[in-house]
Design a protein around this motif. Structure first.
Motif, PDB file in Angstrom:
ATOM      1  N   GLY A   9       7.706   5.765  -6.007  1.00  0.00           N
ATOM      2  CA  GLY A   9       6.748   4.677  -5.849  1.00  0.00           C
ATOM      3  C   GLY A   9       7.424   3.365  -5.496  1.00  0.00           C
ATOM      4  O   GLY A   9       6.830   2.488  -4.919  1.00  0.00           O
ATOM      5  N   GLN A  63       7.789   8.348  -2.024  1.00  0.00           N
ATOM      6  CA  GLN A  63       7.099   9.549  -2.468  1.00  0.00           C
ATOM      7  C   GLN A  63       7.471   9.922  -3.905  1.00  0.00           C
ATOM      8  O   GLN A  63       6.621  10.275  -4.715  1.00  0.00           O
ATOM      9  CB  GLN A  63       7.423  10.715  -1.524  1.00  0.00           C
ATOM     10  CG  GLN A  63       6.651  11.990  -1.855  1.00  0.00           C
ATOM     11  CD  GLN A  63       7.128  13.145  -1.019  1.00  0.00           C
ATOM     12  OE1 GLN A  63       8.322  13.434  -0.981  1.00  0.00           O
ATOM     13  NE2 GLN A  63       6.198  13.817  -0.346  1.00  0.00           N
ATOM     14  N   ILE A  67       3.523   6.049   2.476  1.00  0.00           N
ATOM     15  CA  ILE A  67       4.038   7.414   2.361  1.00  0.00           C
ATOM     16  C   ILE A  67       3.423   8.302   3.449  1.00  0.00           C
ATOM     17  O   ILE A  67       4.128   9.067   4.128  1.00  0.00           O
ATOM     18  CB  ILE A  67       3.720   7.992   0.964  1.00  0.00           C
ATOM     19  CG1 ILE A  67       4.581   7.306  -0.099  1.00  0.00           C
ATOM     20  CG2 ILE A  67       3.948   9.505   0.932  1.00  0.00           C
ATOM     21  CD1 ILE A  67       4.198   7.686  -1.516  1.00  0.00           C
ATOM     22  N   HIS A 105       0.859  -1.193   0.000  1.00  0.00           N
ATOM     23  CA  HIS A 105       0.000   0.000   0.000  1.00  0.00           C
ATOM     24  C   HIS A 105       0.894   1.241   0.000  1.00  0.00           C
ATOM     25  O   HIS A 105       1.163   1.826   1.039  1.00  0.00           O
ATOM     26  CB  HIS A 105      -0.920   0.002   1.225  1.00  0.00           C
ATOM     27  CG  HIS A 105      -1.748  -1.235   1.361  1.00  0.00           C
ATOM     28  ND1 HIS A 105      -2.290  -1.648   2.576  1.00  0.00           N
ATOM     29  CD2 HIS A 105      -2.128  -2.170   0.447  1.00  0.00           C
ATOM     30  CE1 HIS A 105      -2.963  -2.762   2.396  1.00  0.00           C
ATOM     31  NE2 HIS A 105      -2.878  -3.102   1.110  1.00  0.00           N
ATOM     32  N   GLN A 136       0.759   4.481  -1.061  1.00  0.00           N
ATOM     33  CA  GLN A 136       0.318   5.802  -0.626  1.00  0.00           C
ATOM     34  C   GLN A 136       0.123   5.852   0.893  1.00  0.00           C
ATOM     35  O   GLN A 136       0.454   6.851   1.543  1.00  0.00           O
ATOM     36  CB  GLN A 136      -0.983   6.186  -1.345  1.00  0.00           C
ATOM     37  CG  GLN A 136      -0.812   6.415  -2.844  1.00  0.00           C
ATOM     38  CD  GLN A 136       0.255   7.457  -3.148  1.00  0.00           C
ATOM     39  OE1 GLN A 136       0.308   8.519  -2.520  1.00  0.00           O
ATOM     40  NE2 GLN A 136       1.122   7.147  -4.103  1.00  0.00           N
ATOM     41  N   GLU A 137      -0.424   4.781   1.460  1.00  0.00           N
ATOM     42  CA  GLU A 137      -0.590   4.732   2.922  1.00  0.00           C
ATOM     43  C   GLU A 137       0.765   4.728   3.616  1.00  0.00           C
ATOM     44  O   GLU A 137       0.951   5.384   4.652  1.00  0.00           O
ATOM     45  CB  GLU A 137      -1.394   3.499   3.329  1.00  0.00           C
ATOM     46  CG  GLU A 137      -2.868   3.549   2.950  1.00  0.00           C
ATOM     47  CD  GLU A 137      -3.106   3.090   1.513  1.00  0.00           C
ATOM     48  OE1 GLU A 137      -2.111   2.855   0.780  1.00  0.00           O
ATOM     49  OE2 GLU A 137      -4.288   2.961   1.121  1.00  0.00           O
TER      50      GLU A 137
END
Length: 499
Positions: free
Chosen positions: A468, A465, A425, A420, A422-423
């Motif tokens: 990816g 960030q 980050i 995951h 984005q989580e």
């Protein structure tokens, strides 16, 4: 007894004044699992009177209207408080005990600033033991405070025994009373110490430090004033300055347990774990049943790989707690769950996994509202294959309002492990925000210990960030120099310096 002992005489407690010398003497509790030779069989303490009023205050909860700063230990309740002539002036009742849930600054786990060395006793006149004392029958009348001493006692009652449903409101009520005490007596030493403590809990950090400075200027030989100012500096991020004040406090009173405990925490924050453990050992020599010292020493020994020592520390803390509980010597909501939580981690490090998880389960059962235990169990699950279980525990801690660095790092790790991005980050970013809020001294420590934890967190955050995932160039083309460049950029960004 075959010996003849002189019987203490009673003094007129109404004549005891602020800053008079007093002495406490009694027997600490002996009910625990140590041999008699290991437990202090007699405790004698010296101190000064902080406040004394003749009558009871409305809502005083027991008639404890003589305050003093002598060193006492659990089990001494009911023993005598004596004046400089050895006469009984009060019956000792309550020590300066830490009460869970009374701190509104989320500092419960460290206990920094929780105690200011005040004990409470019942003036002897209230027992009508001395027929020669005039008007002793009136000492049980309830009155509103009108003197500086009366307002100090009222303020201490509101701040140390607040209405738990509205702790913050109780602190403001205490502040109003203490301001009246200072207006009546501008050089009231203990009033400035108490007001600084209240300001600290209300997050008025600069006002707190100003009051501690005033207390030191009023009496440069008062151990508690230096200890309190050390706490004020600590909260403002001046950890080295706090150690200097703790040094002075302990020089003036080598048995000031709270100052020694606080110095241990400061040593730890400056990266000197062994010195912190040494300080906690010193606390245990003074008070062999000090749960806080055992519990924190357990954490520190665990952090440096001394798992067997950590195991013994946590076990001793739990034995102490259970012994005190059997005698009703601990507060009902004492945070024993934290001890079980730490014990569970230590057992897991000793490869006693089932026992460790059972202790973590027990910690949560004892206090389902404590985020700390969910964080510990979640991070343990995160190291295993139970990512879903880890996420459930960590989210429970998040829902309880925790902003602990270990929570954010745990969530970042689990989300990263589960893909995951984005989580991950988000929570790496939140963990870095916590570091920034804690000040430069924490930056320094974060850059140096745990294999450069802070730089690793920043590096991972920036990689996720910006890319990816880890760029192929990082593993194929001179990865060492690429990583070093990223770390250098992260350090400069965190410290706010130009690249």
């Amino acid at each position: 007894s075959s010996k003849l002992y002189p019987i203490a005489q009673f003094a007129n407690s109404a004549q005891v004044k602020n800053q008079d010398s007093i002495y406490t003497a009694g027997f600490p509790s002996q009910e625990l699992k140590w041999k008699l030779s290991e437990a202090p069989r007699w405790k004698f303490g010296t101190g000064k009177v902080a406040a004394n009023i003749r009558n009871r205050l409305k809502g005083d909860g027991g008639g404890y209207t003589m305050l003093y700063d002598s060193d006492t230990l659990p089990g001494m309740s009911g023993s005598g408080v004596f004046d400089s002539q050895g006469r009984v002036v009060a019956i000792h009742g309550l020590g300066d005990r830490y009460v869970m849930g009374t701190d509104i600054t989320n500092n419960d786990n460290s206990r920094i600033g929780q105690k200011i060395g005040i004990n409470r006793g019942i003036p002897i006149n209230r027992f009508k033991v001395n027929s020669t004392v005039p008007n002793s029958n009136n000492d049980n009348k309830y009155i509103d405070p009108s003197t500086a001493d009366g307002f100090l006692i009222a303020s201490y009652n509101s701040s140390s025994q607040p209405e738990l449903k509205n702790v913050k409101s109780s602190k403001y009520i205490a502040l109003k009373s203490i301001n009246k005490a200072i207006n009546l007596e501008p050089n009231y030493l203990h009033a400035y110490v108490l007001r600084g403590w209240i300001y600290s809990q209300l997050k008025e950090k600069r006002k707190a430090l100003a009051d501690y400075n005033t207390a030191v200027s009023i009496n440069p030989s008062h151990s508690i004033s230096y200890m309190a100012r050390g706490v004020g500096k600590h909260i403002l991020g001046d950890v080295k300055g706090s150690i200097q004040d703790y040094d002075k406090s302990i020089e003036l009173n080598p048995n000031n347990i709270t100052a020694i405990e606080s110095r241990a925490v400061s040593y730890y924050l400056t990266g000197n774990t062994l010195k912190a453990i040494s300080e906690l050992n010193r606390v245990s020599i003074i008070d062999s049943r000090n749960i806080f010292a055992d519990n924190v020493r357990c954490i520190l020994n665990n952090s440096i790989g001394r798992f067997r020592d950590a195991f013994n520390d946590c076990r001793h803390a739990i034995d102490t707690y259970e012994g005190f509980k059997n005698r009703d010597l601990v507060i009902k909501n004492y945070p024993v769950n934290i001890i079980y939580s730490n014990f569970g981690i230590v057992k897991i490090n000793l490869e006693r996994n089932e026992e460790g998880l059972a202790d973590l389960d027990r910690a949560i059962a004892k206090n389902p509202s404590s985020a700390n235990s969910y964080i510990n169990r979640g991070n343990i699950k995160g190291l295993s294959k139970d990512s879903e279980g880890a996420l459930a525990d960590l989210n429970n801690a998040l829902n309880l309002g925790s902003t602990d660095i270990n929570l954010y790092l745990g969530l970042a790790h689990v989300h990263d492990k589960m893909g995951h991005v984005q989580e991950a980050i988000l929570y790496y970013s939140k963990s870095l925000d916590v570091y920034r809020e804690q000040g430069a001294s924490i930056f320094d420590r974060g850059l140096l210990v745990s294999g450069g934890l802070l730089t690793k967190v920043y590096l991972k955050y920036r990689i996720l960030q910006l890319n990816g995932k880890l760029p192929e160039s990082a593993t194929l083309l001179e990865p060492k120099s690429w990583l070093e460049d990223k770390i250098e950029q992260g350090v400069l960004d965190l410290l706010g310096k130009p690249r």
